[in-house]
Motif scaffolding. Structure first.
Motif, short mmCIF file in Angstrom:
data_model
loop_
_atom_site.label_atom_id
_atom_site.label_comp_id
_atom_site.label_asym_id
_atom_site.label_seq_id
_atom_site.Cartn_x
_atom_site.Cartn_y
_atom_site.Cartn_z
N ARG A 153 4.78 3.45 -0.90
CA ARG A 153 5.53 3.95 0.26
C ARG A 153 7.01 4.15 -0.07
O ARG A 153 7.58 5.21 0.21
CB ARG A 153 5.37 3.02 1.45
CG ARG A 153 6.09 3.55 2.69
CD ARG A 153 5.76 2.77 3.94
NE ARG A 153 4.37 3.08 4.29
CZ ARG A 153 3.46 2.16 4.55
NH1 ARG A 153 3.76 0.91 4.53
NH2 ARG A 153 2.23 2.51 4.84
N GLU A 154 7.67 3.14 -0.64
CA GLU A 154 9.10 3.25 -0.93
C GLU A 154 9.37 4.38 -1.91
O GLU A 154 10.33 5.14 -1.74
CB GLU A 154 9.64 1.92 -1.48
CG GLU A 154 11.14 1.92 -1.64
CD GLU A 154 11.70 0.60 -2.16
OE1 GLU A 154 12.92 0.55 -2.40
OE2 GLU A 154 10.93 -0.38 -2.32
N ALA A 155 8.51 4.52 -2.93
CA ALA A 155 8.68 5.61 -3.90
C ALA A 155 8.48 6.96 -3.22
O ALA A 155 9.22 7.92 -3.47
CB ALA A 155 7.70 5.44 -5.06
N MET B 126 11.29 9.93 -2.86
CA MET B 126 11.06 11.29 -3.36
C MET B 126 11.17 12.31 -2.23
O MET B 126 11.69 13.41 -2.43
CB MET B 126 9.71 11.39 -4.06
CG MET B 126 9.73 10.64 -5.38
SD MET B 126 8.24 10.66 -6.39
CE MET B 126 7.13 11.73 -5.63
N GLN B 127 10.72 11.97 -1.04
CA GLN B 127 10.79 12.89 0.09
C GLN B 127 12.25 13.18 0.48
O GLN B 127 12.54 14.21 1.06
CB GLN B 127 10.02 12.34 1.29
CG GLN B 127 8.53 12.39 1.09
CD GLN B 127 7.79 11.73 2.24
OE1 GLN B 127 8.25 11.75 3.37
NE2 GLN B 127 6.65 11.13 1.94
N GLY B 128 13.13 12.26 0.11
CA GLY B 128 14.55 12.46 0.39
C GLY B 128 15.12 13.69 -0.28
O GLY B 128 16.17 14.19 0.11
N PHE B 129 14.45 14.19 -1.30
CA PHE B 129 14.91 15.39 -1.98
C PHE B 129 14.45 16.66 -1.26
O PHE B 129 14.85 17.75 -1.62
CB PHE B 129 14.42 15.41 -3.43
CG PHE B 129 15.10 14.36 -4.27
CD1 PHE B 129 16.35 14.60 -4.81
CD2 PHE B 129 14.52 13.13 -4.47
CE1 PHE B 129 17.00 13.63 -5.56
CE2 PHE B 129 15.16 12.15 -5.22
CZ PHE B 129 16.40 12.41 -5.76
N GLY B 130 13.58 16.50 -0.27
CA GLY B 130 13.15 17.62 0.54
C GLY B 130 12.15 18.56 -0.10
O GLY B 130 11.64 19.44 0.55
#
Length: 116
Positions: free
Chosen positions: A77-79, A83-87
């Motif tokens: 989940r944290e990973a 990664m989703q933070g990069f859009g």
């Protein structure tokens, strides 16, 4: 990055460990069954499983005389959030994540990590 996130990405950096995770997507497996498709010793597979366990990606449980391995998907989940933070990433599925890592790790990077 947190230490746990570093540990998860480090564990995922190895193709054997990623293959083990993909196998465990199907079902829990005995350690001997995990080792079967690989051309390495049971001790080597046990080391890989130890790394995955320390990263929280796999849980091991002894049932009688057999040690079983179970995927712990919440550890990703944290990973996945990072990664989703990069859009550019959708929710991470292990197969897609493995393909992404293989592409990233096999592309020649002549400019170095900073691009300079």
């Amino acid at each position: 990055m947190s230490d746990q996130l570093d540990t998860v990405f480090s564990a995922l950096a190895d193709p054997t460990r990623r293959a083990i995770l993909a196998m465990l997507l199907e079902d829990d497996m005995a350690v001997t069954d995990v080792a079967e498709p690989f051309e390495m010793s049971l001790a080597a597979i046990s080391k890989h499983l130890g790394i995955l366990t320390r990263a929280g990606l796999v849980a091991q449980e002894k049932r009688g005389r057999v040690k079983w391995c179970k995927l712990q998907p919440d550890a990703m989940r944290e990973a996945s959030v990072w990664m989703q933070g990069f859009g550019q990433f959708e929710p991470v599925h292990l197969d897609a994540f493995e393909r992404f890592l293989e592409r990233e790790l096999t592309q020649p990077d002549s400019d170095g990590p900073s691009g300079t």
